[in-house]
Design a protein around this motif. Structure first.
Motif, PDB file in Angstrom:
ATOM      1  N   TRP A 156      -8.833   4.834   4.128  1.00 58.11           N
ATOM      2  CA  TRP A 156      -7.612   4.727   5.262  1.00 58.11           C
ATOM      3  C   TRP A 156      -8.392   5.102   6.564  1.00 58.11           C
ATOM      4  O   TRP A 156      -9.454   5.694   6.764  1.00 58.11           O
ATOM      5  CB  TRP A 156      -6.983   6.189   5.017  1.00 58.11           C
ATOM      6  CG  TRP A 156      -5.453   6.040   5.068  1.00 58.11           C
ATOM      7  CD1 TRP A 156      -4.812   6.610   5.999  1.00 58.11           C
ATOM      8  CD2 TRP A 156      -4.578   5.467   4.342  1.00 58.11           C
ATOM      9  NE1 TRP A 156      -3.378   6.233   5.953  1.00 58.11           N
ATOM     10  CE2 TRP A 156      -3.342   5.572   5.050  1.00 58.11           C
ATOM     11  CE3 TRP A 156      -4.718   4.579   3.162  1.00 58.11           C
ATOM     12  CZ2 TRP A 156      -2.177   5.060   4.335  1.00 58.11           C
ATOM     13  CZ3 TRP A 156      -3.468   4.229   2.822  1.00 58.11           C
ATOM     14  CH2 TRP A 156      -2.205   4.366   3.122  1.00 58.11           C
ATOM     15  N   SER A 187      -3.367   2.349   6.377  1.00 55.78           N
ATOM     16  CA  SER A 187      -3.936   1.556   5.536  1.00 55.78           C
ATOM     17  C   SER A 187      -4.411   0.218   5.846  1.00 55.78           C
ATOM     18  O   SER A 187      -3.697  -0.345   6.612  1.00 55.78           O
ATOM     19  CB  SER A 187      -2.628   1.178   4.365  1.00 55.78           C
ATOM     20  OG  SER A 187      -3.102  -0.131   3.827  1.00 55.78           O
ATOM     21  N   TYR A 236      -8.183   6.346  -1.926  1.00 57.39           N
ATOM     22  CA  TYR A 236      -7.138   5.777  -0.630  1.00 57.39           C
ATOM     23  C   TYR A 236      -7.838   6.602   0.644  1.00 57.39           C
ATOM     24  O   TYR A 236      -7.938   6.068   1.693  1.00 57.39           O
ATOM     25  CB  TYR A 236      -5.716   5.826  -0.735  1.00 57.39           C
ATOM     26  CG  TYR A 236      -5.383   4.748  -1.343  1.00 57.39           C
ATOM     27  CD1 TYR A 236      -5.108   3.528  -0.898  1.00 57.39           C
ATOM     28  CD2 TYR A 236      -4.743   4.711  -2.799  1.00 57.39           C
ATOM     29  CE1 TYR A 236      -4.650   2.329  -1.287  1.00 57.39           C
ATOM     30  CE2 TYR A 236      -4.114   3.755  -3.266  1.00 57.39           C
ATOM     31  CZ  TYR A 236      -4.068   2.494  -2.688  1.00 57.39           C
ATOM     32  OH  TYR A 236      -3.504   1.429  -3.311  1.00 57.39           O
ATOM     33  N   SER A 247       1.053   6.790   2.648  1.00 57.74           N
ATOM     34  CA  SER A 247      -0.064   7.857   3.085  1.00 57.74           C
ATOM     35  C   SER A 247      -1.214   8.064   1.803  1.00 57.74           C
ATOM     36  O   SER A 247      -0.739   7.341   0.611  1.00 57.74           O
ATOM     37  CB  SER A 247       0.550   9.018   3.489  1.00 57.74           C
ATOM     38  OG  SER A 247       0.997   9.835   2.325  1.00 57.74           O
ATOM     39  N   THR A 248      -1.999   8.807   2.021  1.00 58.37           N
ATOM     40  CA  THR A 248      -2.914   9.140   1.012  1.00 58.37           C
ATOM     41  C   THR A 248      -2.397  10.557   0.429  1.00 58.37           C
ATOM     42  O   THR A 248      -3.365  10.958  -0.650  1.00 58.37           O
ATOM     43  CB  THR A 248      -4.352   9.273   1.817  1.00 58.37           C
ATOM     44  OG1 THR A 248      -4.013  10.627   2.645  1.00 58.37           O
ATOM     45  CG2 THR A 248      -4.746   8.083   2.386  1.00 58.37           C
ATOM     46  N   SER A 263       0.934  -1.144  -0.160  1.00 57.51           N
ATOM     47  CA  SER A 263       0.172  -0.076   0.071  1.00 57.51           C
ATOM     48  C   SER A 263       0.970   0.997  -0.033  1.00 57.51           C
ATOM     49  O   SER A 263       1.993   1.417   0.582  1.00 57.51           O
ATOM     50  CB  SER A 263      -0.943  -0.011   1.437  1.00 57.51           C
ATOM     51  OG  SER A 263      -1.812   0.945   1.259  1.00 57.51           O
ATOM     52  N   CYS A 298      -8.947  -4.143   1.542  1.00 54.70           N
ATOM     53  CA  CYS A 298      -8.275  -3.255   1.032  1.00 54.70           C
ATOM     54  C   CYS A 298      -9.192  -2.323   0.036  1.00 54.70           C
ATOM     55  O   CYS A 298     -10.136  -2.300   0.063  1.00 54.70           O
ATOM     56  CB  CYS A 298      -7.139  -3.826   0.252  1.00 54.70           C
ATOM     57  SG  CYS A 298      -7.698  -5.129  -1.103  1.00 54.70           S
ATOM     58  N   LEU A 299      -8.195  -1.423  -0.833  1.00 53.82           N
ATOM     59  CA  LEU A 299      -9.092  -0.533  -1.791  1.00 53.82           C
ATOM     60  C   LEU A 299      -9.831  -1.119  -2.742  1.00 53.82           C
ATOM     61  O   LEU A 299     -10.927  -0.684  -2.804  1.00 53.82           O
ATOM     62  CB  LEU A 299      -7.780   0.287  -2.465  1.00 53.82           C
ATOM     63  CG  LEU A 299      -8.455   1.323  -3.307  1.00 53.82           C
ATOM     64  CD1 LEU A 299      -8.992   2.533  -2.419  1.00 53.82           C
ATOM     65  CD2 LEU A 299      -7.164   1.797  -4.322  1.00 53.82           C
TER      66      LEU A 299
END
Length: 342
Positions: A66, A71, A62, A15-16, A12, A289-290
């Protein structure tokens, strides 16, 4: 001989922030097993088009998933590690194929504990060159570079393990109790060319009629066959009539043909066929996850409801559920008992 366990998952962004997402996309898509095209074309496509244009949009996606811990995929994998550590007497570490914590950091942590043999568990139930194969290759390449004397033993794909099937179904109890009109098993998609590339015979997968239904040695490496097998086993164990379930593939990229049918198309079509209440599984992922939370849980739900659906239930991934930890513990026990080969 001192032994240790290495759990490897996809990874991942750190960060975003758009810069971190861009960095992650570049690493991920620069893998020749993920984007298996001419190296010069791949570099230009990734660095000049995909990473710059997709990073801002992906960063926003994301942000939708989050958590305060970071993540979901990373934090879940860490929890799995801690639960396994409580059960095992040998070291357990985590490494991600892309991003942090890196595969190398996980290996070095085991080496620092005096480990001389590593049992690698790729956290992918199915074989694909862009997931399972690249994870194994990354670990082996890293060992060849920093610790060539370390022995590596690898857990095979477990797509048809009855205990895995039971663990996935246990997560679906609440959703299936709604008595859905249809159950959709959505697997991560891959390009058709990659299915053909992993066929050792070079003349069977996607080249023969009903190739996934007729027993063949290529099935040990065929992602499509393994996905269909998982879906069939889940449906049979759940007692689903054949007309009430189907398989689809999500997350395609580019214009080349990917495995069909496409999940987003199916979600738009089901309501037109009278499906108003549905349940969707994502058996290719062991941690949310995403692709599960945002793509299926948010975008997929919106597509289905917009097309006329009424109820949409996404089955959670295995995450840190006890049956999943039980299965991982069994993998390690089998390894320690000598029931796995290199």
């Amino acid at each position: 001989m001192s032994k240790g366990v290495l759990l490897v998952n996809l990874g991942s962004p750190d960060s975003t922030e758009t810069a971190d997402v861009r960095r992650y996309l570049r690493e991920f898509l620069s893998d020749p097993r993920v984007l298996d095209i001419n190296p010069i074309q791949r570099s230009a496509l990734v660095n000049l088009i995909i990473a710059p244009t997709r990073a801002p949009k992906s960063a926003e996606a994301y942000k939708e998933v989050w958590t305060a811990e970071g993540s979901p995929l990373i934090t879940i994998t860490y929890r799995v590690r801690e639960l396994l550590r409580e059960r095992l007497e040998i070291p357990v570490e985590v490494g991600m194929r892309y991003g942090n914590p890196s595969t190398e950091s996980g290996i070095r942590a085991l080496l620092a504990r005096g480990v001389k043999e590593i049992f690698l568990i790729p956290l992918y139930p199915h074989y694909a060159m862009s997931s399972y194969e690249t994870a194994v290759a990354k670990v082996q390449d890293t060992l060849d570079r920093i610790a060539p004397d370390i022995r590596l033993v690898v857990q095979p794909p477990f797509y048809n393990d009855p205990q895995y099937i039971d663990a996935v179904l246990e997560r679906a109890n609440d959703a299936l109790a709604t008595d859905p009109d249809h159950v959709l098993f959505s697997f991560h998609g891959i390009p058709e060319r990659q299915v053909k590339a992993t066929d050792p015979s070079g003349c069977y997968c996607l080249r023969m009629e009903k190739c996934c239904e007729t027993r063949h040695p290529a099935h040990s490496f065929c992602y499509r066959h393994q996905c269909f097998t998982t879906a069939r086993m889940l449906a049979e164990k759940a007692g689903l009539p054949r007309e009430k379930w189907s398989v689809s593939f999500q997350s395609r990229l580019g214009r080349d043909p990917w495995l069909k049918p496409y999940t987003d198309f199916v979600l738009e079509e089901l309501p037109t066929q009278g499906v108003k209440r549905m349940v969707i599984f994502s058996p290719a992922f062991v941690a949310d996850c995403l692709e599960t939370i945002e793509e299926l849980g948010m975008e997929g739900k919106e597509e289905f409801l917009k097309a006329g659906g009424k109820e949409y239930h996404l089955v959670p991934c295995l995450n840190d559920a006890t049956p999943w930890i039980d299965l991982l513990e069994r993998f390690v026990t089998d390894y320690l008992d000598g029931q796995l080969s290199v």
